[in-house]
Enzyme design. Structure first.
Site, mmCIF file in Angstrom:
data_model
loop_
_atom_site.group_PDB
_atom_site.id
_atom_site.type_symbol
_atom_site.label_atom_id
_atom_site.label_comp_id
_atom_site.label_asym_id
_atom_site.label_seq_id
_atom_site.Cartn_x
_atom_site.Cartn_y
_atom_site.Cartn_z
ATOM 1 C CB THR A 113 5.056 -4.357 -6.876
ATOM 2 O OG1 THR A 113 5.498 -4.668 -8.202
ATOM 3 C CG2 THR A 113 3.784 -3.544 -6.973
ATOM 4 C CB ALA B 71 -0.929 -0.012 1.210
ATOM 5 N NE ARG C 195 -2.933 4.061 -12.041
ATOM 6 C CZ ARG C 195 -2.625 2.777 -12.210
ATOM 7 N NH1 ARG C 195 -3.006 2.164 -13.324
ATOM 8 N NH2 ARG C 195 -1.964 2.115 -11.290
ATOM 9 C CB ALA D 129 -44.972 16.079 10.679
HETATM 10 C C1 UD1 Z 1 0.129 -4.312 -10.491
HETATM 11 C C2 UD1 Z 1 0.928 -5.408 -11.212
HETATM 12 C C3 UD1 Z 1 0.129 -5.870 -12.410
HETATM 13 C C4 UD1 Z 1 -1.218 -6.388 -11.956
HETATM 14 C C5 UD1 Z 1 -1.961 -5.349 -11.106
HETATM 15 C C6 UD1 Z 1 -3.166 -6.001 -10.451
HETATM 16 C C7 UD1 Z 1 3.309 -4.925 -10.914
HETATM 17 C C8 UD1 Z 1 4.542 -4.365 -11.550
HETATM 18 N N1 UD1 Z 1 2.201 -4.854 -11.639
HETATM 19 O O1 UD1 Z 1 -0.040 -3.252 -11.415
HETATM 20 O O2 UD1 Z 1 0.840 -6.916 -13.090
HETATM 21 O O3 UD1 Z 1 -1.998 -6.720 -13.089
HETATM 22 O O4 UD1 Z 1 -1.120 -4.857 -10.048
HETATM 23 O O5 UD1 Z 1 -3.950 -5.107 -9.718
HETATM 24 O O6 UD1 Z 1 3.391 -5.421 -9.816
HETATM 25 N N2 UD1 Z 1 2.794 -0.402 -4.482
HETATM 26 C C9 UD1 Z 1 3.737 -0.266 -3.487
HETATM 27 N N3 UD1 Z 1 4.929 0.296 -3.798
HETATM 28 C C10 UD1 Z 1 5.245 0.717 -5.052
HETATM 29 C C11 UD1 Z 1 4.279 0.554 -6.065
HETATM 30 C C12 UD1 Z 1 3.077 -0.013 -5.761
HETATM 31 O O7 UD1 Z 1 3.495 -0.628 -2.346
HETATM 32 O O8 UD1 Z 1 6.361 1.207 -5.253
HETATM 33 C C13 UD1 Z 1 1.487 -0.980 -4.146
HETATM 34 C C14 UD1 Z 1 0.349 -0.054 -4.478
HETATM 35 O O9 UD1 Z 1 0.041 0.786 -3.375
HETATM 36 C C15 UD1 Z 1 -0.775 -1.019 -4.794
HETATM 37 C C16 UD1 Z 1 -0.053 -2.249 -5.333
HETATM 38 O O10 UD1 Z 1 1.289 -2.151 -4.894
HETATM 39 O O11 UD1 Z 1 -1.491 -1.381 -3.632
HETATM 40 C C17 UD1 Z 1 -0.095 -2.303 -6.859
HETATM 41 O O12 UD1 Z 1 0.495 -1.120 -7.366
HETATM 42 P P1 UD1 Z 1 -0.086 -0.355 -8.632
HETATM 43 O O13 UD1 Z 1 0.809 0.801 -8.930
HETATM 44 O O14 UD1 Z 1 -1.534 -0.107 -8.491
HETATM 45 O O15 UD1 Z 1 0.206 -1.463 -9.741
HETATM 46 P P2 UD1 Z 1 -0.631 -1.784 -11.023
HETATM 47 O O16 UD1 Z 1 -0.200 -0.853 -12.110
HETATM 48 O O17 UD1 Z 1 -2.053 -1.868 -10.704
HETATM 49 CA CA CA Z 2 -3.402 -1.324 -8.965
#
Ligand code: UD1
Ligand code: CA
Length: 432
Positions: A87, A9, A15, A358
């Protein structure tokens, strides 16, 4: 089987375009992160690490407050992500907070709120592999990572890698199988291979999804659980407010159906808003356009609405009525009592078989503090009465229309304000 959970998170959530951090947005009264933590806790993990960065203090405070009375709060820990985005970095930072003997690691996303305990359990239950990956198929897979499988094996082609939307070729974009962002990893595999990920992609981030390709190259390809399409809402992510609204609708239908299955008469299910944590007795009717917020208890054979606003913390008895254009908050309304039309009742205890006329208002706020009002049983409050809190109205009291009540009214009495009607006869244009 014991396991640890990491919830991601730390992303910025740009977005949604909101000031509110994405994971603090709500679906039917629960925040996204609260939903994911609830589900994670239902699976009885040894520990949960929530990885935060943007708005970390606000999110952490929310979680600590929301789960303050939950005995499992001691299982919840936090990690702060470094300045490196992606991630994979988030998982790496989460790992460092886990107990050293953690073996299986479930990774969940803070922005995938409707994932169910059953689906995760099914993911745990598939064949042993260092990586278990949950996927599903979407007709419109836009925005998600696509799952590339070996194309020469007929039976069960193994996953080769995941390509993100922004890195995919036009042909890869046609793939409908998507990565849900939910995985179970063996910890040793995770520790070893997180070190082998680079930022060589269009977003310059460390992608956790690169582990699928690494597992394939190590000859231990990920095992996939492909979620059937009628459940694919469970893995929809909230990246913008349109997705939030769509998932809210889905959850609202589930909540309404749950009440209907318990004997609650909902006239129009598409025009009834009931949050989580609401109990309603059988034979109670909910007429259209009501908004019933969380933490409410409504008895049996009562009637709510149409168009009433039930804010949190009310206990409404059996055979009771909250009618049209009525707002209530933190009240106890006894069996057989009614607030039928156009009223506001806040911070009050009302006995049995009492009628609030009322357009009556319980003035509970003096501009600084909220105060409580008590109304007894078999009371008849006349129309357009203002009751200024704190007041106590005992049993069997009658109030005249338009009365302003402040203080104590003893039982068996009539209360009226000196606001008599006067008539001036022969009142013509010339007198004005
Ligand atoms: C990610 C996946 C994608 C998948 C999708 C599903 C990756 C690279 N991509 O994309 O393959 O289809 O989720 O929902 O993993 N987060 C962190 N730190 C960061 C970046 C993100 O903790 O540096 C957390 C975000 O808060 C979020 C989750 O990881 O809860 C997913 O991140 P987000 O940027 O929404 O990835 P997606 O583009 O949705
Ligand atoms: Ca996402």
């Amino acid at each position: 089987m014991t396991h640890s959970t990491i919830i991601l998170a730390a992303g910025k959530g740009t977005r949604t375009k909101t000031k509110t951090p994405k994971v603090l947005l709500e679906i039917c009264g629960y925040t996204l992160i609260q939903r994911v933590i609830n589900t994670a806790l239902e699976l009885n993990p040894d520990e949960i690490v929530i990885v935060l960065k943007h708005e970390a203090d606000e999110i952490r405070e929310h979680i600590e407050k929301t789960f303050s009375k939950n005995p499992n709060i001691k299982k919840i820990k936090f990690a702060i992500q470094s300045d490196i985005p992606g991630t994979a970095e988030a998982v790496k930072n989460g790992l460092s907070e886990l107990q050293p003997d953690a073996e299986n690691i479930l990774v969940l996303s803070g922005d995938v709120p409707l994932i169910s305990k059953e689906t995760i359990q099914n993911l745990f239950d598939i064949n042993y592999s260092p990586v278990k990956l949950l996927t599903t198929n979407y007709d419109n897979p836009f925005g998600y990572g696509r799952v590339l499988r070996e194309n020469n094996v007929a039976d069960k082609p193994v996953p080769v890698k995941i390509v993100e939307q922004k890195d995919a070729t036009p042909d890869q974009l046609k793939i409908k199988e998507i990565n849900t962002g939910i995985y179970v990893f063996n910890k040793d595999f995770l520790k070893e291979n997180l070190e082998n990920i680079d930022t060589n992609n269009s977003q310059g981030e460390l992608y956790l999804t690169d582990l699928i390709e690494l597992a394939y190259q190590n000859n231990s390809p990920a095992e996939i659980l492909n979620l059937e399409s009628n459940k694919s809402y469970e893995v929809e992510g909230v990246n913008d407010l349109v997705q939030l609204a769509n998932l809210s609708k889905i959850r609202q239908i589930q909540i309404n159906e749950m009440h209907m299955r318990c004997g609650v008469l909902i006239t129009d299910q598409t025009r009834t808003y009931i949050e989580e944590d609401v109990q309603i007795g059988a034979d109670t009717k909910i007429l259209p356009d009501c908004y019933i917020m969380k933490n409410n208890k409504i008895g049996s054979n009562s009637m709510i609405g149409p168009m009433s606003y039930i804010r949190p913390n009310n206990i409404i008895g059996d055979n009771a009525k909250i009618g049209a254009y009525v707002e209530v908050k933190s009240i106890e309304l006894g069996d057989g009592s009614k607030v039928p039309h156009l009223s506001y009742v806040g911070d009050a205890t009302i006995g049995e078989n009492t009628n609030i006329g009322a357009a009556s208002i319980f003035a509970n706020y003096d501009g600084v503090n909220k105060h409580h009002t008590t109304v007894g049983s078999n009371v008849r409050i006349g129309s357009d009465t203002v009751i200024i809190a704190p007041s106590v109205i005992e049993d069997n009291v009658y109030s005249g229309a338009g009365t302003v009540i402040k203080g104590e009214v003893p039982k068996n009495s009539l209360v009226i304000s000196e606001n008599r009607m006067k008539i001036k006869e022969n009142w013509t244009k010339e007198n004005r």
